[in-house]
Design a protein around this motif. Structure first.
Motif, PDB file in Angstrom:
ATOM      1  N   GLU A  69       0.817  -1.221   0.000  1.00 30.29           N
ATOM      2  CA  GLU A  69       0.000   0.000   0.000  1.00 30.29           C
ATOM      3  C   GLU A  69       0.844   1.261   0.000  1.00 30.29           C
ATOM      4  OE1 GLU A  69      -2.722   0.441   3.309  1.00 30.29           O
ATOM      5  OE2 GLU A  69      -3.860   1.975   2.201  1.00 30.29           O
ATOM      6  N   ASP A  86      -0.414  -5.010   3.282  1.00 31.68           N
ATOM      7  CA  ASP A  86      -0.919  -3.792   3.908  1.00 31.68           C
ATOM      8  C   ASP A  86      -0.276  -3.716   5.283  1.00 31.68           C
ATOM      9  OD1 ASP A  86      -4.223  -2.236   4.332  1.00 31.68           O
ATOM     10  OD2 ASP A  86      -2.214  -1.646   5.008  1.00 31.68           O
ATOM     11  N   LEU A  88      -0.426  -1.576   7.625  1.00 29.08           N
ATOM     12  CA  LEU A  88      -1.295  -1.079   8.692  1.00 29.08           C
ATOM     13  C   LEU A  88      -2.708  -0.947   8.139  1.00 29.08           C
ATOM     14  CD1 LEU A  88      -1.912   0.105  11.486  1.00 29.08           C
ATOM     15  CD2 LEU A  88      -0.922   2.276  10.728  1.00 29.08           C
ATOM     16  N   ASP A  89      -3.482  -2.037   8.304  1.00 27.37           N
ATOM     17  CA  ASP A  89      -4.878  -2.008   7.845  1.00 27.37           C
ATOM     18  C   ASP A  89      -5.734  -1.577   9.025  1.00 27.37           C
ATOM     19  OD1 ASP A  89      -6.787  -2.752   5.595  1.00 27.37           O
ATOM     20  OD2 ASP A  89      -7.639  -3.817   7.296  1.00 27.37           O
ATOM     21  N   GLY A  90      -6.513  -0.529   8.797  1.00 24.53           N
ATOM     22  CA  GLY A  90      -7.259   0.092   9.895  1.00 24.53           C
ATOM     23  C   GLY A  90      -6.556   1.375  10.318  1.00 24.53           C
ATOM     24  N   THR A  91      -6.036   2.055   9.304  1.00 22.80           N
ATOM     25  CA  THR A  91      -5.234   3.259   9.567  1.00 22.80           C
ATOM     26  C   THR A  91      -5.999   4.314  10.341  1.00 22.80           C
ATOM     27  OG1 THR A  91      -4.204   2.828   7.410  1.00 22.80           O
ATOM     28  CG2 THR A  91      -3.705   4.935   8.453  1.00 22.80           C
ATOM     29  N   GLY A 158     -17.564  -2.157   5.004  1.00 21.98           N
ATOM     30  CA  GLY A 158     -16.779  -0.932   5.126  1.00 21.98           C
ATOM     31  C   GLY A 158     -17.652   0.244   4.722  1.00 21.98           C
ATOM     32  N   PHE A 161     -16.183   6.926   3.383  1.00 21.54           N
ATOM     33  CA  PHE A 161     -16.160   8.266   3.956  1.00 21.54           C
ATOM     34  C   PHE A 161     -16.518   9.253   2.834  1.00 21.54           C
ATOM     35  CE2 PHE A 161     -12.124   8.114   1.887  1.00 21.54           C
ATOM     36  CZ  PHE A 161     -11.533   6.925   2.305  1.00 21.54           C
ATOM     37  N   ARG A 164     -16.058   9.280  -1.336  1.00 19.33           N
ATOM     38  CA  ARG A 164     -15.803   7.978  -1.983  1.00 19.33           C
ATOM     39  C   ARG A 164     -16.969   7.667  -2.918  1.00 19.33           C
ATOM     40  NH1 ARG A 164     -13.396   3.010   1.568  1.00 19.33           N
ATOM     41  NH2 ARG A 164     -15.314   2.000   0.864  1.00 19.33           N
ATOM     42  N   GLY A 188     -13.724  -0.798  10.239  1.00 21.05           N
ATOM     43  CA  GLY A 188     -12.616   0.007   9.710  1.00 21.05           C
ATOM     44  C   GLY A 188     -11.404  -0.787   9.290  1.00 21.05           C
ATOM     45  N   SER A 189     -11.475  -2.136   9.368  1.00 18.35           N
ATOM     46  CA  SER A 189     -10.360  -2.950   8.891  1.00 18.35           C
ATOM     47  C   SER A 189     -10.889  -4.136   8.104  1.00 18.35           C
ATOM     48  CB  SER A 189      -9.509  -3.468  10.063  1.00 18.35           C
ATOM     49  OG  SER A 189      -8.595  -4.459   9.596  1.00 18.35           O
ATOM     50  N   ALA A 190     -10.703  -4.100   6.806  1.00 21.36           N
ATOM     51  CA  ALA A 190     -11.172  -5.194   5.948  1.00 21.36           C
ATOM     52  C   ALA A 190     -10.455  -6.491   6.293  1.00 21.36           C
ATOM     53  CB  ALA A 190     -10.925  -4.837   4.483  1.00 21.36           C
ATOM     54  N   GLU A 207     -17.820  -5.428   0.876  1.00 25.61           N
ATOM     55  CA  GLU A 207     -17.334  -4.052   0.740  1.00 25.61           C
ATOM     56  C   GLU A 207     -17.086  -3.723  -0.727  1.00 25.61           C
ATOM     57  OE1 GLU A 207     -14.394  -2.796   3.531  1.00 25.61           O
ATOM     58  OE2 GLU A 207     -14.304  -0.775   2.681  1.00 25.61           O
ATOM     59  N   ASP A 214      -5.842  -4.881   1.106  1.00 24.50           N
ATOM     60  CA  ASP A 214      -6.768  -4.945   2.252  1.00 24.50           C
ATOM     61  C   ASP A 214      -7.281  -6.369   2.484  1.00 24.50           C
ATOM     62  OD1 ASP A 214      -8.362  -1.895   1.105  1.00 24.50           O
ATOM     63  OD2 ASP A 214      -6.828  -2.108   2.656  1.00 24.50           O
TER      64      ASP A 214
HETATM   65  C1  LIP Z   1      -9.107   0.352   5.163  1.00 16.24           C
HETATM   66  C2  LIP Z   1      -9.906  -0.894   4.861  1.00 16.24           C
HETATM   67  C3  LIP Z   1     -11.371  -0.690   5.233  1.00 16.24           C
HETATM   68  C4  LIP Z   1     -11.935   0.430   4.413  1.00 16.24           C
HETATM   69  C5  LIP Z   1     -11.167   1.693   4.724  1.00 16.24           C
HETATM   70  C6  LIP Z   1      -9.663   1.545   4.452  1.00 16.24           C
HETATM   71  P1  LIP Z   1      -6.553   1.034   5.332  1.00 16.24           P
HETATM   72  O1  LIP Z   1      -7.775   0.126   4.764  1.00 16.24           O
HETATM   73  O2  LIP Z   1      -9.372  -1.979   5.587  1.00 16.24           O
HETATM   74  O3  LIP Z   1     -12.123  -1.842   4.994  1.00 16.24           O
HETATM   75  O4  LIP Z   1     -13.303   0.583   4.693  1.00 16.24           O
HETATM   76  O5  LIP Z   1     -11.679   2.741   3.921  1.00 16.24           O
HETATM   77  O6  LIP Z   1      -9.452   1.392   3.076  1.00 16.24           O
HETATM   78  O7  LIP Z   1      -6.635   2.286   4.537  1.00 16.24           O
HETATM   79  O8  LIP Z   1      -6.793   1.275   6.777  1.00 16.24           O
HETATM   80  O9  LIP Z   1      -5.309   0.247   5.036  1.00 16.24           O
END
Ligand code: LIP
Length: 261
Positions: A69, A86, A88-91, A158, A161, A164, A188-190, A207, A214
């Motif tokens: 990413e 990824d 850090l998923d759930g940034t 998901g 925001f 999008r 917030g974390s796929a 999603e 992700d």
């Molecule tokens: C996140 C995804 C989540 C999605 C967020 C974001 P990130 O990935 O895991 O499902 O809804 O918009 O894309 O950006 O935290 O790596």
């Protein structure tokens, strides 16, 4: 830990990166009150984590390709294999001090995900899967839920925001799904949504507008735990940037609801 040499390298990379992310996460919690906020700090943490993972994986497997990413994609000398990462998923969760984020690392071979690691360091839960070898959380075998009736199911998705392009369709999805089920959650974390489907904590997830990094590890996790994963639309998850996953009993019903959009 049992598993292939590749899986053990992936776990080593995930745990090494997560050690620094946990320290950074504690710092982020302190930054919540600052006017500038933690944005730049988290960006640096995210980028540093990917650099750590890339250093370990490319040292151990120099010929594999790379899709991450936070850095440039790179085709490997071995064109059949690539890492999909990824760091850090759930940034956004991390940025706000929410302890729900993960390091996600997948290995793709000839277009198929063959190994996946998702490490939730805040909860110390390590999810792993290899093609044909099952899915595990902290070395315990995991399986998708057995629920059969939609009205008893809890699903994850998901929530886009502002700005999008998938926001209107997702709102329509919710209008169809929510009245028919026990609950819909947006974590917030796929990666963790899919890991929790594999562990039976969610009965399914869908999603729109996801990235390969992700979901690459998580889609293998769900399949190895006995669940189904398909694109919501189009021919494949990565190309369509859509995904729907669930246990085999309710997959068709969930897919039908979200594919009406
Ligand atoms: C996140 C995804 C989540 C999605 C967020 C974001 P990130 O990935 O895991 O499902 O809804 O918009 O894309 O950006 O935290 O790596």
């Amino acid at each position: 830990m049992l598993g292939s040499a590749n899986l053990n390298v992936m776990v080593k990379a995930a745990r090494t990166a997560a050690r620094k992310l946990v320290r950074d996460f504690r710092e982020v919690e302190n930054l919540q009150v600052s006017v500038k906020g933690a944005g730049d700090f988290v960006t640096r943490a995210d980028t540093a984590a990917e650099a750590t993972i890339r250093e370990i994986l490319t040292t151990e497997r120099p010929n594999y390709g790379w899709l991450g990413e936070e850095s440039e994609e790179e085709r490997g000398k071995d064109p059949t294999r690539r890492w999909i990462v990824d760091p850090l998923d759930g940034t956004t969760n991390f940025l706000h001090g929410q302890p729900h984020w993960a390091v996600s690392i997948a290995l793709e071979h000839k277009g198929e995900i063959v190994a996946g690691v998702i490490f939730d360091a805040a909860k110390d839960e390590l999810f792993v899967a290899e093609k044909g070898a099952g899915a595990f959380m902290n070395d315990q075998r995991i399986r998708v839920s057995g629920r059969r009736r939609l009205i008893e199911c809890a699903f994850a998705t998901g929530l886009p925001f502002g700005g999008r392009s998938d926001l209107p369709l997702t709102l329509k999805d919710l209008g169809r799904v929510m009245p028919a089920v026990a609950g819909v959650r947006s974590t917030g974390s796929a990666a963790l949504d899919l890991a929790h489907v594999a562990a039976g904590r969610f009965d399914g997830y869908w999603e729109r507008r996801i990235h390969a990094w992700d979901v690459a590890a998580g889609l293998l996790m769900v399949r190895e735990a006995g669940g189904f994963v398909e694109p919501l639309a189009g021919d494949d998850v990565f190309g369509s940037r859509t995904v729907v996953a669930a246990n085999g009993n309710v997959f068709a019903a969930l897919a039908d609801l979200v594919r009406q959009g």
